[in-house]
Write a protein that holds these residues in place. Structure first.
Motif, PDB file in Angstrom:
ATOM      1  N   GLY A  66      42.759 -50.401  98.329  1.00  0.00           N
ATOM      2  CA  GLY A  66      41.806 -49.518  98.054  1.00  0.00           C
ATOM      3  C   GLY A  66      42.152 -48.117  97.825  1.00  0.00           C
ATOM      4  N   ASN A  67      43.386 -47.646  97.988  1.00  0.00           N
ATOM      5  CA  ASN A  67      43.928 -46.485  97.405  1.00  0.00           C
ATOM      6  C   ASN A  67      45.327 -46.437  97.463  1.00  0.00           C
ATOM      7  N   GLY A  68      46.060 -45.394  97.309  1.00  0.00           N
ATOM      8  CA  GLY A  68      47.537 -45.240  97.529  1.00  0.00           C
ATOM      9  C   GLY A  68      47.802 -45.210  98.975  1.00  0.00           C
ATOM     10  N   THR A  69      46.872 -44.444  99.704  1.00  0.00           N
ATOM     11  CA  THR A  69      47.267 -44.443 101.096  1.00  0.00           C
ATOM     12  C   THR A  69      47.149 -45.892 101.805  1.00  0.00           C
ATOM     13  N   GLU A  70      46.090 -46.679 101.528  1.00  0.00           N
ATOM     14  CA  GLU A  70      46.284 -48.050 101.915  1.00  0.00           C
ATOM     15  C   GLU A  70      47.565 -48.794 101.632  1.00  0.00           C
ATOM     16  N   GLU A  97      57.746 -35.719 103.977  1.00  0.00           N
ATOM     17  CA  GLU A  97      57.066 -36.980 103.142  1.00  0.00           C
ATOM     18  C   GLU A  97      55.512 -36.553 103.190  1.00  0.00           C
ATOM     19  N   HIS A  98      54.877 -37.565 102.398  1.00  0.00           N
ATOM     20  CA  HIS A  98      53.259 -37.135 102.323  1.00  0.00           C
ATOM     21  C   HIS A  98      52.772 -37.600 103.662  1.00  0.00           C
ATOM     22  N   HIS A  99      51.266 -37.009 103.811  1.00  0.00           N
ATOM     23  CA  HIS A  99      50.826 -37.129 105.188  1.00  0.00           C
ATOM     24  C   HIS A  99      50.536 -38.892 105.279  1.00  0.00           C
ATOM     25  N   ALA A 100      50.443 -39.538 104.103  1.00  0.00           N
ATOM     26  CA  ALA A 100      50.221 -40.954 104.233  1.00  0.00           C
ATOM     27  C   ALA A 100      51.202 -41.702 104.898  1.00  0.00           C
ATOM     28  N   THR A 101      52.353 -41.221 104.689  1.00  0.00           N
ATOM     29  CA  THR A 101      53.735 -41.807 105.427  1.00  0.00           C
ATOM     30  C   THR A 101      53.855 -41.203 106.889  1.00  0.00           C
ATOM     31  N   MET A 147      60.459 -43.656 101.516  1.00  0.00           N
ATOM     32  CA  MET A 147      60.678 -42.064 100.867  1.00  0.00           C
ATOM     33  C   MET A 147      59.882 -42.025  99.816  1.00  0.00           C
ATOM     34  N   LEU A 148      59.478 -40.608  99.454  1.00  0.00           N
ATOM     35  CA  LEU A 148      58.869 -40.566  98.222  1.00  0.00           C
ATOM     36  C   LEU A 148      59.718 -40.598  96.813  1.00  0.00           C
ATOM     37  N   TRP A 149      59.212 -41.068  95.690  1.00  0.00           N
ATOM     38  CA  TRP A 149      59.870 -41.089  94.592  1.00  0.00           C
ATOM     39  C   TRP A 149      60.190 -39.649  93.992  1.00  0.00           C
ATOM     40  N   ASN A 151      58.753 -35.511  95.514  1.00  0.00           N
ATOM     41  CA  ASN A 151      57.882 -34.917  96.382  1.00  0.00           C
ATOM     42  C   ASN A 151      56.354 -34.413  95.616  1.00  0.00           C
ATOM     43  N   ASN A 152      55.487 -34.551  96.328  1.00  0.00           N
ATOM     44  CA  ASN A 152      54.155 -34.335  95.849  1.00  0.00           C
ATOM     45  C   ASN A 152      53.774 -32.948  95.871  1.00  0.00           C
ATOM     46  N   GLU A 153      54.216 -32.212  96.598  1.00  0.00           N
ATOM     47  CA  GLU A 153      54.027 -30.760  96.805  1.00  0.00           C
ATOM     48  C   GLU A 153      55.095 -29.770  95.829  1.00  0.00           C
ATOM     49  N   VAL A 176      59.279 -47.348  98.461  1.00  0.00           N
ATOM     50  CA  VAL A 176      59.369 -46.139  97.924  1.00  0.00           C
ATOM     51  C   VAL A 176      57.638 -45.576  97.337  1.00  0.00           C
ATOM     52  N   ASP A 177      57.419 -44.450  98.013  1.00  0.00           N
ATOM     53  CA  ASP A 177      56.058 -43.871  97.472  1.00  0.00           C
ATOM     54  C   ASP A 177      56.236 -43.413  96.328  1.00  0.00           C
ATOM     55  N   ALA A 178      55.746 -43.978  95.140  1.00  0.00           N
ATOM     56  CA  ALA A 178      55.892 -43.428  93.867  1.00  0.00           C
ATOM     57  C   ALA A 178      54.711 -42.965  93.131  1.00  0.00           C
ATOM     58  N   ILE A 179      53.666 -42.484  94.099  1.00  0.00           N
ATOM     59  CA  ILE A 179      52.327 -42.095  93.527  1.00  0.00           C
ATOM     60  C   ILE A 179      52.362 -40.873  92.869  1.00  0.00           C
ATOM     61  N   SER A 180      53.205 -39.844  93.023  1.00  0.00           N
ATOM     62  CA  SER A 180      53.418 -38.843  92.283  1.00  0.00           C
ATOM     63  C   SER A 180      54.100 -38.683  91.357  1.00  0.00           C
ATOM     64  N   ALA A 181      54.987 -39.918  91.345  1.00  0.00           N
ATOM     65  CA  ALA A 181      56.136 -40.033  89.771  1.00  0.00           C
ATOM     66  C   ALA A 181      55.311 -40.760  88.996  1.00  0.00           C
ATOM     67  N   ALA A 209      51.648 -47.168  94.279  1.00  0.00           N
ATOM     68  CA  ALA A 209      51.012 -46.272  93.120  1.00  0.00           C
ATOM     69  C   ALA A 209      49.653 -46.186  93.400  1.00  0.00           C
ATOM     70  N   SER A 210      49.049 -45.302  92.496  1.00  0.00           N
ATOM     71  CA  SER A 210      47.587 -44.896  93.011  1.00  0.00           C
ATOM     72  C   SER A 210      46.903 -44.672  91.646  1.00  0.00           C
ATOM     73  N   ALA A 211      45.834 -45.186  91.134  1.00  0.00           N
ATOM     74  CA  ALA A 211      45.321 -45.190  89.894  1.00  0.00           C
ATOM     75  C   ALA A 211      44.621 -43.708  89.407  1.00  0.00           C
ATOM     76  N   HIS A 212      44.248 -43.034  90.537  1.00  0.00           N
ATOM     77  CA  HIS A 212      43.448 -41.652  90.191  1.00  0.00           C
ATOM     78  C   HIS A 212      44.386 -40.675  89.900  1.00  0.00           C
ATOM     79  N   LYS A 213      45.949 -40.842  90.074  1.00  0.00           N
ATOM     80  CA  LYS A 213      46.877 -39.684  89.795  1.00  0.00           C
ATOM     81  C   LYS A 213      47.321 -40.023  88.198  1.00  0.00           C
ATOM     82  N   ILE A 214      46.837 -41.190  87.652  1.00  0.00           N
ATOM     83  CA  ILE A 214      47.341 -41.366  86.398  1.00  0.00           C
ATOM     84  C   ILE A 214      45.978 -41.321  85.110  1.00  0.00           C
TER      85      ILE A 214
HETATM   86  C1  LIG Z   1      52.935 -38.683  97.206  1.00  0.00           C
HETATM   87  C2  LIG Z   1      51.327 -39.385  97.510  1.00  0.00           C
HETATM   88  N1  LIG Z   1      51.343 -40.147  98.455  1.00  0.00           N
HETATM   89  C3  LIG Z   1      50.241 -40.717  98.905  1.00  0.00           C
HETATM   90  C4  LIG Z   1      49.159 -40.105  98.406  1.00  0.00           C
HETATM   91  C5  LIG Z   1      47.906 -40.938  98.726  1.00  0.00           C
HETATM   92  O1  LIG Z   1      47.045 -41.541  97.626  1.00  0.00           O
HETATM   93  P1  LIG Z   1      45.441 -41.717  97.334  1.00  0.00           P
HETATM   94  O2  LIG Z   1      45.121 -40.436  97.273  1.00  0.00           O
HETATM   95  O3  LIG Z   1      45.381 -42.584  96.572  1.00  0.00           O
HETATM   96  O4  LIG Z   1      45.165 -42.233  99.044  1.00  0.00           O
HETATM   97  C6  LIG Z   1      48.962 -39.382  97.580  1.00  0.00           C
HETATM   98  C7  LIG Z   1      47.880 -38.509  97.103  1.00  0.00           C
HETATM   99  O5  LIG Z   1      47.849 -37.103  97.236  1.00  0.00           O
HETATM  100  C8  LIG Z   1      50.289 -38.672  97.022  1.00  0.00           C
HETATM  101  O6  LIG Z   1      50.499 -37.613  96.489  1.00  0.00           O
END
Ligand SMILES: Cc1ncc(COP(=O)(O)O)c(C=O)c1O
Length: 404
Positions: A66-70, A97-101, A147-149, A151-153, A176-181, A209-214
């Protein structure tokens, strides 16, 4: 509006909007066996293959979520529940790490007896490999590493290959959370498994991975899951997606995600250096305008995401700067979460050894596929006045608290 918050979400690509609207008209549940269902299934599976190809994986390995968090939750909780034993309760991850983790592992610690082992990062936010190696040991007490690929910040790229090699050798699964990479760096799931000599069930086994980041739609993510990875499902039902994630699949969102993934992968070689050039011009211009600004994350352009700029402005509140820039028509971010409307100093900056006061002056400016030189110019034009006003407000606030 000049939009420089692409790390929060990036505008949908026209190709993704078109694919979404076209696919919304497709009739049929992809699990139905009649021809309408099979047509929907064909579109879904083609989309899955295309998403997988951009991540260096096979379609069968992609679980749509449903999203990257899931995706992150499924990887961490799913692996934990399969692997944990009384002697194997540790979850290893770098600090910051990101709050999802973070919130997922904290939940596992509170409710399931997981033991969190946060590995120190250096002053640019990169995990210390020597500390990681000694925390991993022979791997026998570790249920998983996450781990993150990147860092999103602060945009620091992590030594994913080295960590993948160490976990492969120790027989421990790595997520590996590659969402920001994703969309900014090449990602090759199979390639990484190969070069790190990963045996079944160990090394890199899961990648989010997450669609709305790309440039795809919000509301769909993907977990690449190696065939040898054992994961406990979080959602039970109709047994879709290898029984790992039940539920009727969103064909239109998958088609739109695939369209964005195709475009981003095709343009990566041109777009990454283009974004990096904008980033470097923005960094140089901001340091020129406000010499006291401090760049966070890796100053080496090769060590940070092409789209990431992160500054601390001493004596300013990041929130004040954000509002002032917004009023001037420029959208940026502080990069960290608010708790009940109260800005929290970023846990990422604190992990990097920065003071709370320093962390409060943080501003994240992120570049994406629609960014132009004019956007950078607009930011640089708005920054001096916004900074001067935020600094005056910061001074006044400190004077008031001193008076008290
Ligand atoms: C590194 C990272 N992980 C996880 C998420 C969560 O992804 P989503 O917004 O698709 O739930 C984000 C989004 O901010 C992110 O940047």
């Amino acid at each position: 509006m000049v939009y420089l918050d692409h790390a929060a979400t990036t505008p949908m690509l026209p190709e993704a909007v078109e694919a979404l609207t076209a696919a919304l008209a497709v009739v049929g549940n992809p699990s139905s066996i009649h021809s309408a269902g099979q047509q929907a299934k064909r579109l879904l599976e083609e989309s899955r293959e295309q998403i997988a190809a951009t991540l260096g994986a096979d379609g069968i390995e992609v679980i749509l979520t449903g999203n990257g968090t899931e995706a992150v939750n499924l990887a961490i909780k799913g692996i934990w529940w399969q692997r944990q034993t009384p002697a194997r309760r540790r979850i290893l991850m770098p600090a910051g790490e990101h709050h999802a983790t973070l919130d997922t592992v904290e939940w596992l610690a509170q409710h399931e007896g997981a033991v969190i082992d946060e590995v120190a990062v250096d002053e640019v936010g990169r995990v210390r490999l020597d500390a990681f190696e000694s925390a991993l040991g022979d791997g026998s007490s570790v249920s998983l590493v996450t781990m993150l690929w990147a860092n999103n910040e602060v945009g620091t790229i992590q030594p994913v290959e080295q960590v993948a090699r160490l976990t492969a050798r120790a027989g421990v699964p790595l997520h590996v959370d590659a969402i920001s990479a994703y969309g900014q760096l090449p990602i090759d799931f199979h390639g990484l498994r190969r070069v790190t000599d990963a045996p079944g069930g160990a090394g890199l086994v899961a990648l989010s991975a997450s669609a709305h980041k790309i440039g795809g739609p919000a509301g769909i993510g993907a977990l690449v899951l190696d065939r040898t990875a054992a994961v406990e499902p979080l959602i039970h039902g109709g047994g879709q997606q290898r029984k790992v994630r039940s539920g009727t699949q969103d064909v239109a969102a998958a088609a739109s995600f695939a369209a964005a993934a195709r475009v981003v992968a095709a343009r990566l070689d041109d777009d990454a250096p283009r974004m990096a050039a904008l980033r470097d011009r923005l960094i140089a211009g901001a340091l020129d305008a406000v010499p006291s600004a401090r760049l966070s994350g890796d100053p080496d352009p090769a060590g940070r995401l092409p789209g990431n700029v992160h500054f601390s402005f001493p004596g300013c509140e990041g929130d004040s700067l954000l509002f002032l820039l917004d009023a001037a028509g420029v959208a940026v971010s502080t990069g960290s979460a608010c708790q009940a409307g109260v800005p929290e100093p970023s846990h990422v900056l604190v992990a990097m050894g920065r003071t709370e006061a320093d962390a409060r002056g943080a501003l994240r400016i992120t570049i994406g596929h629609t960014s132009t030189d004019a956007d950078v110019d607009a930011f640089l034009a708005a920054l001096p006045a916004a900074h001067a006003q935020a600094a005056r407000a910061g001074l006044a606030a400190r004077a008031t608290s001193f008076d008290r």
